[in-house]
Design a protein around this motif. Structure first.
Motif, PDB file in Angstrom:
ATOM      1  N   LEU A  36       0.827  -1.204   0.000  1.00  0.00           N
ATOM      2  CA  LEU A  36       0.000   0.000   0.000  1.00  0.00           C
ATOM      3  C   LEU A  36       0.861   1.255   0.000  1.00  0.00           C
ATOM      4  O   LEU A  36       0.541   2.248  -0.671  1.00  0.00           O
ATOM      5  N   THR A  37       1.971   1.212   0.733  1.00  0.00           N
ATOM      6  CA  THR A  37       2.886   2.366   0.756  1.00  0.00           C
ATOM      7  C   THR A  37       3.465   2.638  -0.615  1.00  0.00           C
ATOM      8  O   THR A  37       3.554   3.789  -1.063  1.00  0.00           O
ATOM      9  N   PHE A  38       3.877   1.592  -1.327  1.00  0.00           N
ATOM     10  CA  PHE A  38       4.426   1.777  -2.665  1.00  0.00           C
ATOM     11  C   PHE A  38       3.370   2.258  -3.649  1.00  0.00           C
ATOM     12  O   PHE A  38       3.673   3.046  -4.557  1.00  0.00           O
ATOM     13  N   ILE A  39       2.141   1.803  -3.489  1.00  0.00           N
ATOM     14  CA  ILE A  39       1.081   2.245  -4.393  1.00  0.00           C
ATOM     15  C   ILE A  39       0.774   3.725  -4.179  1.00  0.00           C
ATOM     16  O   ILE A  39       0.452   4.452  -5.131  1.00  0.00           O
ATOM     17  N   ILE A  40       0.898   4.195  -2.935  1.00  0.00           N
ATOM     18  CA  ILE A  40       0.628   5.602  -2.653  1.00  0.00           C
ATOM     19  C   ILE A  40       1.621   6.510  -3.373  1.00  0.00           C
ATOM     20  O   ILE A  40       1.254   7.575  -3.896  1.00  0.00           O
ATOM     21  N   PHE A  55       5.490  -3.515 -11.499  1.00  0.00           N
ATOM     22  CA  PHE A  55       5.653  -4.958 -11.715  1.00  0.00           C
ATOM     23  C   PHE A  55       6.744  -5.522 -10.811  1.00  0.00           C
ATOM     24  O   PHE A  55       6.577  -6.594 -10.214  1.00  0.00           O
ATOM     25  N   ARG A  56       7.855  -4.816 -10.697  1.00  0.00           N
ATOM     26  CA  ARG A  56       8.950  -5.297  -9.850  1.00  0.00           C
ATOM     27  C   ARG A  56       8.534  -5.367  -8.389  1.00  0.00           C
ATOM     28  O   ARG A  56       8.825  -6.344  -7.690  1.00  0.00           O
ATOM     29  N   VAL A  57       7.857  -4.342  -7.899  1.00  0.00           N
ATOM     30  CA  VAL A  57       7.482  -4.289  -6.485  1.00  0.00           C
ATOM     31  C   VAL A  57       6.460  -5.375  -6.155  1.00  0.00           C
ATOM     32  O   VAL A  57       6.604  -6.096  -5.156  1.00  0.00           O
TER      33      VAL A  57
END
Length: 341
Positions: A36-40, A55-57
């Motif tokens: 969720l943090t990376f999507i933010i 894709f990598r994350v």
């Protein structure tokens, strides 16, 4: 107990029920929070890099979450049967229930759920765990279950996994659990190293670590399959039915994740050999960085200095000096004395 109409043994107190393993819940929560943090922060990345980065994350977090979750899961070998069976010792009363057997790397989990749940003026809903992890004694856990007076189906299945049982399931599953868990921990360390190296200009070593992650997962599955039988050496009779167990979801998801790591690792190694510039672009590494260092495929992708030859080196440029600087240089040069006649 006889005065109150109960039959020995009597299970005192509320029946413990665990809808979900707390360890698995913690692992899933941590990785979902990281995702969720990376999507933010995803909208702050521009262009095609955003898709590559996403894709990598997602792939990396999925692989790490699976390796940790299956290590603590009790779904490696599972079995369930609906049957009519005795409920208490020294009693002729039978119940209709679903009996479940869930074997993991660290122990066995046995469930007993009545159909319906309310029978014999009791709530029949049990979920008991017996572990053989390092530092824990399975025999003591089984002895405590006898003292509490758990229902007959639970004690019957737990007895099949004791060390003194002629069935021999304890030695097989305990050994398989220890070694498979160790291989999965090694795979998790390789996954961490792969993430570190893929974020640095040493992509080929990150590819090798990702490949090693899948190999260690598959090695653990091979050892677990060879050490544990699909058909138990002794029959597991639950009242009027026979309990059979098979490979569970944890086994198959580990297999799919291991194959995914192997395929991704091989694809990245081939891409590094054939088109290293595109691989660097996929990992958001500029091809023009560090012009003094060049990618040397013959040395495994290590960044090594390559010195330019005299022909390749640019011609030196004469820098004109000012008039004052030229006079100062001439004054500093010593005059040569005339030779004696």
């Amino acid at each position: 107990m006889a005065a109150f109409g109960h039959t020995f043994p009597f299970y005192a107190g509320p029946k413990p029920t665990f809808p979900m393993d707390t360890t698995l819940a913690i692992i899933i929560t941590i990785f979902l929070t990281a995702l969720l943090t990376f999507i933010i922060i995803l909208p702050g990345i521009r262009g095609k890099t955003r898709l590559f980065w996403l894709f990598r994350v997602v792939t990396s977090l999925f692989i790490g979450a699976v390796i940790l979750a299956v290590n603590f899961s009790s779904e490696w070998s599972v079995g369930q049967v609906s049957t009519n069976t005795s409920y208490k010792a020294f009693s002729s009363q039978w119940i209709s229930a679903d009996v479940g057997l869930h074997v993991g790397l660290g122990g066995v989990n046995i469930t007993l759920t009545g159909t319906p749940v309310q029978q014999l003026n009791e709530t029949i809903n049990y979920n008991e765990e017996f572990t053989w992890r390092l530092g824990e004694n399975y025999a003591e856990a089984y002895a405590r279950a006898l003292e509490k007076g758990l229902p007959d189906p639970v004690l019957y299945l737990a007895e099949k996994f004791t060390l003194t049982s002629p069935c021999g399931l304890h030695g097989q599953y305990r050994l398989a659990g220890h070694y498979t868990s160790a291989l999965l921990w090694v795979a998790f360390l390789c996954w961490l190293l792969a993430n570190v190296m893929l974020s640095m200009p040493v992509l080929v070593y990150g590819c090798h670590m990702l490949l090693a992650t899948g190999i260690f997962q598959l090695s653990g599955l091979i050892f677990f399959s060879m050490a544990t039988p699909l058909t138990p050496p002794c029959p597991l009779r639950m009242g009027t039915a026979m309990l059979h167990f098979h490979r569970g979801p944890a086994f198959w998801i580990t297999l799919s994740t291991g194959l995914l790591c192997v395929l991704l690792g091989l694809a990245m190694v081939v891409a590094h050999r054939m088109k290293p510039h595109r691989l660097k672009a996929f990992f958001n590494q500029s091809v023009g960085e560090n012009p003094g260092l060049e990618w040397n495929p013959e040395e495994g992708g290590l960044l090594s200095p390559r010195y330019r030859s005299t022909a390749e080196s640019p011609e030196p440029q004469d820098i004109p000096l000012s008039e004052a600087s030229s006079q100062a240089c001439c004054k500093e040069q010593p005059r040569m004395s005339d030779p004696d006649p």
